[in-house]
Design a protein around this motif. Structure first.
Motif, PDB file in Angstrom:
ATOM      1  N   ASN A  75      12.252 -29.639  72.453  1.00 37.93           N
ATOM      2  CA  ASN A  75      11.843 -28.836  71.924  1.00 37.93           C
ATOM      3  C   ASN A  75      10.584 -28.755  71.125  1.00 37.93           C
ATOM      4  OD1 ASN A  75      13.273 -27.777  68.719  1.00 37.93           O
ATOM      5  ND2 ASN A  75      12.446 -26.456  70.286  1.00 37.93           N
ATOM      6  N   ALA A  76       9.650 -30.087  71.456  1.00 39.42           N
ATOM      7  CA  ALA A  76       8.918 -30.207  70.925  1.00 39.42           C
ATOM      8  C   ALA A  76       7.349 -29.161  71.579  1.00 39.42           C
ATOM      9  CB  ALA A  76       8.348 -31.594  71.111  1.00 39.42           C
ATOM     10  N   ASP A  77       6.757 -28.228  71.496  1.00 38.36           N
ATOM     11  CA  ASP A  77       5.939 -27.896  71.808  1.00 38.36           C
ATOM     12  C   ASP A  77       5.296 -28.298  73.123  1.00 38.36           C
ATOM     13  OD1 ASP A  77       3.518 -25.755  72.133  1.00 38.36           O
ATOM     14  OD2 ASP A  77       2.218 -27.811  71.300  1.00 38.36           O
ATOM     15  N   SER A  78       5.560 -27.688  73.851  1.00 40.70           N
ATOM     16  CA  SER A  78       5.230 -27.371  75.417  1.00 40.70           C
ATOM     17  C   SER A  78       3.779 -28.506  75.524  1.00 40.70           C
ATOM     18  CB  SER A  78       5.388 -26.784  76.639  1.00 40.70           C
ATOM     19  OG  SER A  78       5.091 -25.435  76.330  1.00 40.70           O
ATOM     20  N   ALA A  79       2.669 -28.170  75.617  1.00 40.43           N
ATOM     21  CA  ALA A  79       1.676 -28.947  75.722  1.00 40.43           C
ATOM     22  C   ALA A  79       1.531 -30.270  75.058  1.00 40.43           C
ATOM     23  CB  ALA A  79       0.187 -28.094  75.079  1.00 40.43           C
ATOM     24  N   TRP A  80       2.363 -30.347  73.567  1.00 39.79           N
ATOM     25  CA  TRP A  80       2.098 -31.718  73.098  1.00 39.79           C
ATOM     26  C   TRP A  80       3.244 -33.108  73.939  1.00 39.79           C
ATOM     27  CZ3 TRP A  80      -0.449 -32.775  68.686  1.00 39.79           C
ATOM     28  CH2 TRP A  80      -0.350 -34.030  68.010  1.00 39.79           C
TER      29      TRP A  80
END
Ligand SMILES: Cc1cc2nc3c(=O)[nH]c(=O)nc-3n(C[C@H](O)[C@H](O)[C@H](O)COP(=O)(O)OP(=O)(O)OC[C@H]3O[C@@H](n4cnc5c(N)ncnc54)[C@H](O)[C@@H]3O)c2cc1C
Length: 506
Positions: A286-291
């Motif tokens: 659920n972290a930012d997809s780019a991250w």
């Protein structure tokens, strides 16, 4: 699977699912996985769950850090139902009307609501020649909602065939147009065009660039209303956390994931920054997809989402948010107010294209105590004011700019809606694009992940079932369908169609 769910909720040997991050998407995914028989562990970097919906308690004031406009309440209801409960048992959602009070720089005002008669009266007063066009726009919005939300919002889009199948619908709905472009086909008044097209800003997009699929929000709001969670949005976070614990799941805060571990091309668990390793049958980020791809999954596993491609993608705007409490109340200020500055398109170009911090701004002012006075000490008001600003792809030095920017906003509010504001502030805190990057792990400090462009939607967005390795799934604003509470709750629903049943691993 049914047997596992019903009889063995606390069995420690149930297949293990790890969810990285406890934003609304992560919490919703955890509830759904728990209901499907997994033993779920949510790992959260911060000291409390919620992500962008973190809650600050300060000097007797309660500040919801992020989302406060709750639309599509049925998506929350579904999660409570999965646990055999009703949302109303834990959280009271109170309808807000008007949805938004919009104030233009020249003093013109527009109360935007879900009541068709009230909207017709407002438009007749504001731009009478556009009434028929508005009615046709709402019909178009409903048609887009039926396809864009009801049919496509919960499809995984992990094959190009899924995408090709919807192309005729997208063409028929003119999704290649922008939100502003589509609205302009129906109404002529320049201010009414703004009133009907600002919605993409709620999910981080420029109305002049965002695909017109987002015109569905007008109908979604009218059909289901705009609500506020009494006690604050934090009540929804707490409610979901209780559902997860009731299923036998665990939420571990202060637990930052450093790496997604993989063997061959399969996710096998995660390693925390402390070095602790946690094995899992499935990993949901659920972290930012780019991250997630840049920082958590080593480059050797990445074929599609390479650093180069991630750098080339376009990211949503960021936000400057100032939370403040006042020792007096401002009873004439509505719950949700948009205060629009003199420039609109040009300001948006500064934010999204030139990425410069302009000296003027358009603001969204939140006064939750208009609906729930318990969020401030007696006789006081709780506020936040939010200004869309460039993400960190620009070169604004927020360490030196934050306080002058806050003062300029405070002066503008003092002159317009909140007289003598500076003398009445009793508590204050700020959030800048640096917080989105450093606290919430968002690439380029974007407040809403990848921008909601047609070329970055559905199959073109990072998939809910990772294209890179098996056993890894994405949920939240940076994957399909996108940002905003309805978007991230829908992304969790998509996982039901791509994550295998726990019984497969049992
Ligand atoms: C100020 C603001 C106001 C908004 N208002 C509204 C609104 O009124 N209505 C609406 O519908 N939407 C609104 N939005 C948008 C909405 O809040 C977001 O799109 C949504 O909440 C994002 O949820 P998410 O599931 O993507 O997770 P996030 O909320 O982005 O949470 C991700 C979590 O992952 C954690 N994390 C990241 N990396 C790691 C790691 N390595 N290890 C462990 N944990 C990690 C982060 O700490 C964070 O808690 C608003 C957004 C903002 C910023």
């Amino acid at each position: 699977m049914e047997l596992i769910v019903r009889n063995d909720l606390r069995r420690p040997d149930r297949p293990h699912a790890i969810v990285i991050g406890s934003g609304f998407g992560g919490l919703a995914a955890a509830v759904r996985l728990g209901a499907r028989g997994y033993r779920v562990t949510v790992l959260e970097k911060l000291d409390a769950p919620g992500g962008r919906a973190y809650v600050y308690q300060q000097d007797g004031f309660t500040f919801d850090a992020g989302p406060t406009i709750v639309t599509a309440p049925f998506l929350f209801e579904e999660l409570w139902k999965l646990c055999g409960k009703s949302l109303a048992d834990d959280v009271e959602l109170r309808p807000v009307s008007p949805f938004y009070r919009i104030r233009f720089h020249d003093g013109a005002g527009f109360d935007y609501s879900g009541d068709p008669a009230a909207m017709r009266a407002e438009i007749s007063r504001f731009a009478p020649g556009d009434l028929a066009g508005y009615e046709r726009f709402m019909q178009a919005s409903e048609a887009i909602y039926r396809i864009g939300f009801e049919q496509l919002g919960h499809v995984a889009f992990d094959s190009i065939t899924d995408m090709l199948k919807v192309v005729p619908d997208l063409l028929r709905l003119a999704s290649y147009r922008t939100v502003y472009g589509l609205v302009s086909r129906y109404v002529r008044d320049p201010q009414l065009r703004i009133v009907l097209s600002f919605h993409p800003l709620l999910v981080g997009g420029n109305p002049f660039a965002t695909t017109s699929v987002y015109c569905l929000i007008a109908f979604l709001e009218r059909r289901w209303g705009v609500h506020f969670a009494m006690g604050g949005t934090g009540q929804l976070v707490q409610g979901l956390a209780s559902l997860i614990e009731g299923q036998g799941g665990t939420i571990r805060c202060n637990a930052e994931v450093k790496t997604i571990m993989a063997e061959g091309r399969r996710a096998i668990g995660v390693r925390l920054v402390t070095g602790e390793e946690l094995p899992a049958h499935v990993v949901v980020s659920n972290a930012d997809s780019a991250w997630t791809y840049r920082e958590l999954l080593p480059p050797k596993f990445r074929r599609r989402w390479t650093n180069k491609r991630l750098k080339r993608a376009q990211y949503s705007m960021s936000l400057f948010v100032w939370y403040f409490g006042t020792r007096r109340q401002y009873p004439d200020v509505a719950h949700h107010t948009l205060l629009l500055g003199r420039r609109y398109k040009e300001l948006l170009e500064d934010i999204f294209e030139r990425k410069v911090l302009a000296s003027d701004f358009s603001l969204y002012l939140h006064r939750p105590t208009a609906t729930d006075p318990s969020l401030a000490p007696a006789g006081c008001d709780t506020f936040y004011v939010l200004s869309p600003v460039p993400n960190l792809g620009g070169s604004t030095d927020w360490r030196s700019q934050a306080e002058p920017y806050r003062r300029a906003i405070s002066a503008a509010l003092s002159e317009s809606l909140l007289p003598d504001l500076e003398q009445n502030i009793v508590t204050s805190r700020m959030l800048t694009p640096l917080d989105f990057r450093d606290r919430l792990n968002s690439y380029q400090g974007a407040a809403f992940g990848m921008a909601p462009l047609l070329t970055q939607s559905a199959w073109f967005r990072p998939h809910n079932r990772s294209e890179e390795i098996d056993g890894l799934y994405l949920v939240g604003a940076g994957t399909h369908p996108g940002a905003g509470l309805p978007g991230v709750l829908s992304s969790a629903k998509v996982l039901d169609s791509v994550v295998p049943d726990a019984a497969v691993f049992a």
